[in-house]
Design an enzyme around this catalytic site. Structure first.
Site, PDB file in Angstrom:
ATOM      1  N   CYS A 188       0.818  -1.224   0.000  1.00 48.42           N
ATOM      2  CA  CYS A 188       0.000   0.000   0.000  1.00 48.42           C
ATOM      3  C   CYS A 188       0.847   1.267   0.000  1.00 48.42           C
ATOM      4  O   CYS A 188       0.651   2.169  -0.829  1.00 48.42           O
ATOM      5  CB  CYS A 188      -0.978  -0.006   1.172  1.00 48.42           C
ATOM      6  SG  CYS A 188      -0.240   0.150   2.804  1.00 48.42           S
ATOM      7  N   HIS A 232      -5.814   1.801  -4.316  1.00 52.17           N
ATOM      8  CA  HIS A 232      -4.938   1.280  -3.271  1.00 52.17           C
ATOM      9  C   HIS A 232      -4.539  -0.159  -3.585  1.00 52.17           C
ATOM     10  O   HIS A 232      -5.134  -0.818  -4.440  1.00 52.17           O
ATOM     11  CB  HIS A 232      -5.622   1.358  -1.892  1.00 52.17           C
ATOM     12  CG  HIS A 232      -6.715   0.359  -1.694  1.00 52.17           C
ATOM     13  ND1 HIS A 232      -6.901  -0.340  -0.518  1.00 52.17           N
ATOM     14  CD2 HIS A 232      -7.706  -0.079  -2.522  1.00 52.17           C
ATOM     15  CE1 HIS A 232      -7.941  -1.145  -0.621  1.00 52.17           C
ATOM     16  NE2 HIS A 232      -8.459  -1.003  -1.814  1.00 52.17           N
ATOM     17  N   HIS A 263      -2.686   1.536   6.808  1.00 54.97           N
ATOM     18  CA  HIS A 263      -3.042   1.394   5.392  1.00 54.97           C
ATOM     19  C   HIS A 263      -3.194   2.772   4.772  1.00 54.97           C
ATOM     20  O   HIS A 263      -3.614   3.725   5.436  1.00 54.97           O
ATOM     21  CB  HIS A 263      -4.339   0.605   5.226  1.00 54.97           C
ATOM     22  CG  HIS A 263      -4.605   0.195   3.811  1.00 54.97           C
ATOM     23  ND1 HIS A 263      -3.909  -0.810   3.182  1.00 54.97           N
ATOM     24  CD2 HIS A 263      -5.480   0.680   2.881  1.00 54.97           C
ATOM     25  CE1 HIS A 263      -4.347  -0.937   1.941  1.00 54.97           C
ATOM     26  NE2 HIS A 263      -5.299  -0.035   1.731  1.00 54.97           N
TER      27      HIS A 263
END
Length: 358
Positions: A273, A333, A321
């Site tokens: 990520c 993402h 994240h």
């Protein structure tokens, strides 16, 4: 002997059921009742977890793996810096060693010359000289040579001190590197353990649900059209971003759609990520830190209501994240292993904050 005395010596009668016998019988009765209950099927084992519970377990393992991945990324960044610093110090030490050897050779030359002169005192040299003028000339040259020798000695001592300092610094960097490498190995084991648990729970899911999780769908099986829908969402008239750099970052993120998630990867073939967001802004000429918990402090913090394409959006309380906002409540993402880079709603995860790199 009277009847009363005889009665006193008579043994008391034993009751057919003693207290011990009563307890044993009661225990057997309870055990029998419990056995009968089990045989009747009225007490059953705990029901297996539901599909929703299994998905929740998978999500938790993936989230914990991602937290460990970001710690791994941070440790790797430190290890890389320590390794680069160590290499630079080793190069400096090599150059210092060459200069030290040159200074040592210069001192050796002066020592050899002095030995050849015999170390004779100046007064004796004057008495033995056939020409006072020649002696004075030699004395002047000797004085200059002595000055050069003093400079050589000073240089040698300085090189010795500096090379010792460089070597001490190199030893410290080496110890730091070993510490960071141990951290890398520890975080790697944690990541791999969490991913193994996620795979174990995934295997218990129905095929349709497992496929949905592996695609990165938020809830249920969204169908095989997910990847096609992501590709169809690529804008053809340019990205409406607040700056040219933000537009380039978003364009890069679109170009990464469908590429696999690999923890620790920063592209170009795969990403995690924070690796994706770092690569996207790198394509726009902006260098971001490596981890989620450092990227959130890069640039200017903004509110959720002020989000614009190119902004970084962060999730979970541990800032574990990150995605790249593309407008319309959507982001691009890298979800987790098995799920490729894709478009997803920002509302998919607990929102923790946002930042604008430039």
């Amino acid at each position: 002997m009277t009847a009363g005395v005889a009665a006193a010596h008579r043994k008391p009668r034993q009751h057919p059921l003693t207290s011990s016998t009563v307890r044993t019988a009661a225990g057997l009765a309870l055990a029998g009742a419990a056995t009968a209950t089990l045989l009747d099927g009225t007490a059953q084992a705990a029901p297996p977890p539901s599909t929703a519970q299994l998905r929740s377990q998978v999500d938790r393992y993936y989230r914990e793996a991602e937290e460990a991945t970001e710690r791994y990324n941070g440790a790797k960044e430190k290890a890389d810096r320590a390794e680069a610093a160590l290499e630079e110090l080793q190069d400096r030490a090599a150059r210092r060693t060459e200069r030290l050897n040159a200074a040592r050779n210069a001192l050796g030359s002066y020592a050899t010359a002095q030995y050849r002169e015999g170390g004779m005192p100046p007064g004796v040299q004057l008495m033995l000289s056939s020409s006072p003028g020649q002696y004075l000339e030699r004395a002047s040259l000797a004085h200059q040579a002595g000055s050069r020798q003093a400079v050589a000695v000073s240089r040698y001592e300085r090189e010795v001190r500096e090379i010792r300092q460089v070597r001490r610094a190199a030893d410290a960097r080496l110890a730091e590197l070993k510490h960071e490498q141990a951290g890398l190995a520890r975080h790697k084991r944690t990541v791999e353990g969490k991913l193994a648990e996620a795979r174990r729970v995934l295997a218990e899911l129905p095929d349709e649900e497992r496929a949905a999780v592996e695609r990165g769908d938020a809830a249920g099986a969204a169908g095989a059209a997910t990847a096609a829908a992501d590709r169809a969402a690529v804008p053809h008239g340019g990205v409406q971003a607040p700056t040219e750099r933000a537009a380039r970052a978003v364009a890069f993120a679109y170009s990464a759609l469908g590429k696999p998630y690999v923890w620790g990867a920063t592209g170009p073939a795969a990403f995690d990520c924070s690796g994706l967001t770092k690569a996207a802004w790198q394509a726009a000429g902006v260098s971001l830190p490596r981890t989620t918990y450092t990227q959130i402090n890069a640039g200017r913090r903004i509110s959720r209501s002020a989000l614009a394409p190119g902004d970084l959006v962060f999730f979970y309380s541990g800032i574990s994240h990150v995605g790249l906002y593309i407008g319309g409540g959507q982001m691009i993402h890298a979800p987790h292993p098995g799920a490729p880079v894709r478009i997803a709603p920002v509302d998919q995860m607990p929102f923790a904050g946002a930042s604008r790199p430039v």
